[in-house]
Design a protein around this motif. Structure first.
Motif, mmCIF file in Angstrom:
data_model
loop_
_atom_site.group_PDB
_atom_site.id
_atom_site.type_symbol
_atom_site.label_atom_id
_atom_site.label_comp_id
_atom_site.label_asym_id
_atom_site.label_seq_id
_atom_site.Cartn_x
_atom_site.Cartn_y
_atom_site.Cartn_z
ATOM 1 N N GLU A 193 3.833 4.309 8.118
ATOM 2 C CA GLU A 193 4.312 3.547 9.424
ATOM 3 C C GLU A 193 5.676 4.100 9.705
ATOM 4 O O GLU A 193 6.419 4.391 8.747
ATOM 5 C CB GLU A 193 4.483 2.117 8.915
ATOM 6 C CG GLU A 193 4.954 1.075 9.967
ATOM 7 C CD GLU A 193 5.166 -0.171 9.723
ATOM 8 O OE1 GLU A 193 5.401 -1.097 10.523
ATOM 9 O OE2 GLU A 193 5.508 -0.357 8.268
ATOM 10 N N ARG A 194 5.736 4.536 11.031
ATOM 11 C CA ARG A 194 6.906 5.017 11.521
ATOM 12 C C ARG A 194 7.479 4.211 12.804
ATOM 13 O O ARG A 194 6.704 3.760 13.516
ATOM 14 C CB ARG A 194 6.757 6.452 11.983
ATOM 15 C CG ARG A 194 6.262 7.303 10.772
ATOM 16 C CD ARG A 194 6.124 8.698 11.186
ATOM 17 N NE ARG A 194 5.697 9.743 10.170
ATOM 18 C CZ ARG A 194 4.435 9.967 9.971
ATOM 19 N NH1 ARG A 194 3.281 9.603 10.829
ATOM 20 N NH2 ARG A 194 4.148 10.733 8.900
ATOM 21 N N PRO A 232 0.676 -1.179 -0.034
ATOM 22 C CA PRO A 232 -0.026 0.194 -0.077
ATOM 23 C C PRO A 232 0.865 1.251 -0.042
ATOM 24 O O PRO A 232 2.061 1.053 0.494
ATOM 25 C CB PRO A 232 -0.583 -0.155 1.177
ATOM 26 C CG PRO A 232 -0.757 -1.685 1.636
ATOM 27 C CD PRO A 232 0.426 -2.195 1.135
ATOM 28 N N GLU A 233 0.360 2.252 -0.493
ATOM 29 C CA GLU A 233 1.156 3.448 -0.538
ATOM 30 C C GLU A 233 1.451 3.920 0.930
ATOM 31 O O GLU A 233 0.753 3.893 1.809
ATOM 32 C CB GLU A 233 0.106 4.744 -1.044
ATOM 33 C CG GLU A 233 0.776 6.052 -1.135
ATOM 34 C CD GLU A 233 -0.355 7.294 -1.510
ATOM 35 O OE1 GLU A 233 0.093 8.279 -1.711
ATOM 36 O OE2 GLU A 233 -1.385 6.746 -1.861
ATOM 37 N N GLY A 234 2.577 4.251 0.866
ATOM 38 C CA GLY A 234 3.285 5.163 2.331
ATOM 39 C C GLY A 234 3.843 3.945 3.119
ATOM 40 O O GLY A 234 4.368 4.108 4.278
ATOM 41 N N LEU A 235 3.889 2.457 2.683
ATOM 42 C CA LEU A 235 4.401 1.507 3.479
ATOM 43 C C LEU A 235 5.669 0.626 2.519
ATOM 44 O O LEU A 235 5.450 0.774 1.383
ATOM 45 C CB LEU A 235 3.359 0.308 3.642
ATOM 46 C CG LEU A 235 2.224 0.765 4.417
ATOM 47 C CD1 LEU A 235 1.281 -0.372 4.772
ATOM 48 C CD2 LEU A 235 2.630 1.172 5.684
ATOM 49 N N GLU A 236 6.694 0.278 3.203
ATOM 50 C CA GLU A 236 7.684 -0.261 2.389
ATOM 51 C C GLU A 236 8.373 -1.326 3.199
ATOM 52 O O GLU A 236 8.425 -1.269 4.302
ATOM 53 C CB GLU A 236 8.561 0.800 1.908
ATOM 54 C CG GLU A 236 9.250 1.702 3.029
ATOM 55 C CD GLU A 236 10.401 2.780 2.664
ATOM 56 O OE1 GLU A 236 11.275 2.373 1.763
ATOM 57 O OE2 GLU A 236 10.146 3.917 3.304
ATOM 58 N N ASP A 237 9.151 -2.133 2.562
ATOM 59 C CA ASP A 237 10.130 -3.048 3.110
ATOM 60 C C ASP A 237 11.251 -2.423 3.518
ATOM 61 O O ASP A 237 11.996 -1.764 2.817
ATOM 62 C CB ASP A 237 10.389 -4.354 2.089
ATOM 63 C CG ASP A 237 8.908 -5.064 1.874
ATOM 64 O OD1 ASP A 237 8.216 -5.444 2.871
ATOM 65 O OD2 ASP A 237 8.931 -5.639 0.869
#
Length: 371
Positions: free
Chosen positions: A126-127, A9-14
């Protein structure tokens, strides 16, 4: 091959190995600093009842509360929420489970937070949040400890060129009470125009007396002098003296500036707030200040470091020496290497390439031999 269902999803990354290693090293370094200064780590849950989270978020707007993911708990049929900020959870712990603990209470935390929608300047949803809270004390000494602790943690993580920007979140309320009177309906407008640094808008909002505040910014010494000139009737003297004392506590550990009208990110802070910056990062790497825990009204001072963000400017940790362990290797020798700080990779099948697996050594006769 990437399939549509593999997309995030937009704004999330591995976070892949090198980046994950950098984040982990920064996290360990910061937590070690907090522990060394007597801050005990707590681990609140990732989600809890929405009412509990919102109830501890005094001063936070309805719009910001709506950034939390919500869903119904099938067990209780009550609304749950994923945390978007860990600070309210620390306040809940201090006011409930640790209500009888001796004060001042020093707590540390680290964990993931998520929001439904992020800003264009910071699109991450996500932070990883790390911080410390000093609960039960509303003094200059407590504020000084929090700022210095944050600076020390950033330096331990490998950041350089650290600067701290002070602010006075309740500046308008303090001046509006007597020195520069405002009608209740004018206060929010004056706050907004000061925050956006709009002189014309400030005049239109009825805040002409507040115009000098727009220019009382920059390096601390000059900005403080300008702010003392504004201080009609001594309304701000105690706060300005406090800023000077906090700056004295910091010394030359960081560059200090002052922007007394900055409000963004300080919605629930009281008399003192600060933002942290570091070389190699255009955005803030942390923020903190004084506040009161909603519900118990207990005073607290704390800070949050944006771990993912600061790790971008942190150095890549040195990789440990890696030794390849052939089939039927000496297990005792391999255990000794790991105890000494080596990293080992065991062979699982014939035909493996130790170098391709990142190994510089191979275990032979119980000793590592360079490949």
């Amino acid at each position: 091959m990437t399939k549509p269902n593999d997309l995030l999803p937009e704004g999330l990354e591995d976070r892949l190995p090198l980046e994950a290693a950098r984040i982990t090293a920064a996290m360990r370094a910061c937590l070690d600093v907090l522990a060394a200064h007597g801050y005990d780590r707590v681990r609140p849950p990732l989600l809890e009842f929405e009412a509990a989270l919102v109830g501890r978020m005094a001063g936070v707007s309805v719009g910001e509360r709506s950034t939390m993911f919500r869903f119904v708990d099938p067990a209780s049929l009550r609304t749950l929420a994923l945390r978007s900020d860990m600070t309210p959870q620390i306040g809940r712990i201090a006011a409930t489970s640790l209500a009888a603990a001796p004060r001042p209470l020093r707590l540390a935390y680290c964990g993931d937070t998520v929001v439904i929608k992020a800003s264009q300047l910071d699109p991450a949803r996500e932070r990883l949040q790390l911080g410390a809270e000093l609960i039960g004390s509303d003094t200059v000494a407590a504020a000084g400890e929090a700022v210095m602790l944050a600076i020390e943690a950033l330096k331990a993580a490998g950041l350089t060129g650290i600067s701290v920007d002070f602010t006075l979140p309740d500046l308008v309320d303090t001046l509006a009470a007597k020195a520069f009177p405002l009608a209740p309906e004018q206060i929010e407008g004056v706050r907004r125009e000061l925050d956006t640094k709009d002189a014309g808008g400030l005049r239109a909002a009825g805040g002409s007396a507040y115009l000098p505040l727009l220019y009382a910014t920059g390096p601390l010494e000059g900005a403080l002098a300008a702010l003392r000139d504004v201080d009609a009737g001594g309304a701000l003297k105690s706060r300005l003296d406090a800023l000077e004392a906090i700056a004295g506590h910091i010394g030359d550990a960081a560059r200090i500036t002052l922007d007394p009208t900055e409000r963004h990110g300080f919605e629930y802070q009281s008399w003192f707030g600060f933002t942290l910056y570091a070389e190699g990062q255009r955005r803030a790497v942390g923020r903190g200040g004084t506040y009161r825990i909603a519900g118990s009204e207990e005073p607290a001072t704390g800070f949050t470091l944006y771990l993912d963000r600061l790790a971008e400017a942190a150095p890549q940790p040195e990789a440990p020496r890696t030794c390849y362990l052939p089939l039927r290797h000496d297990r005792a020798a391999a255990a000794r290497l790991r105890f000494e700080g080596w990293r080992t990779i065991a062979q699982l099948a014939e035909g493996e390439d130790p170098r391709a697996l990142g190994c510089d050594y191979v275990l032979e006769g119980g000793e590592p031999v360079a490949i």
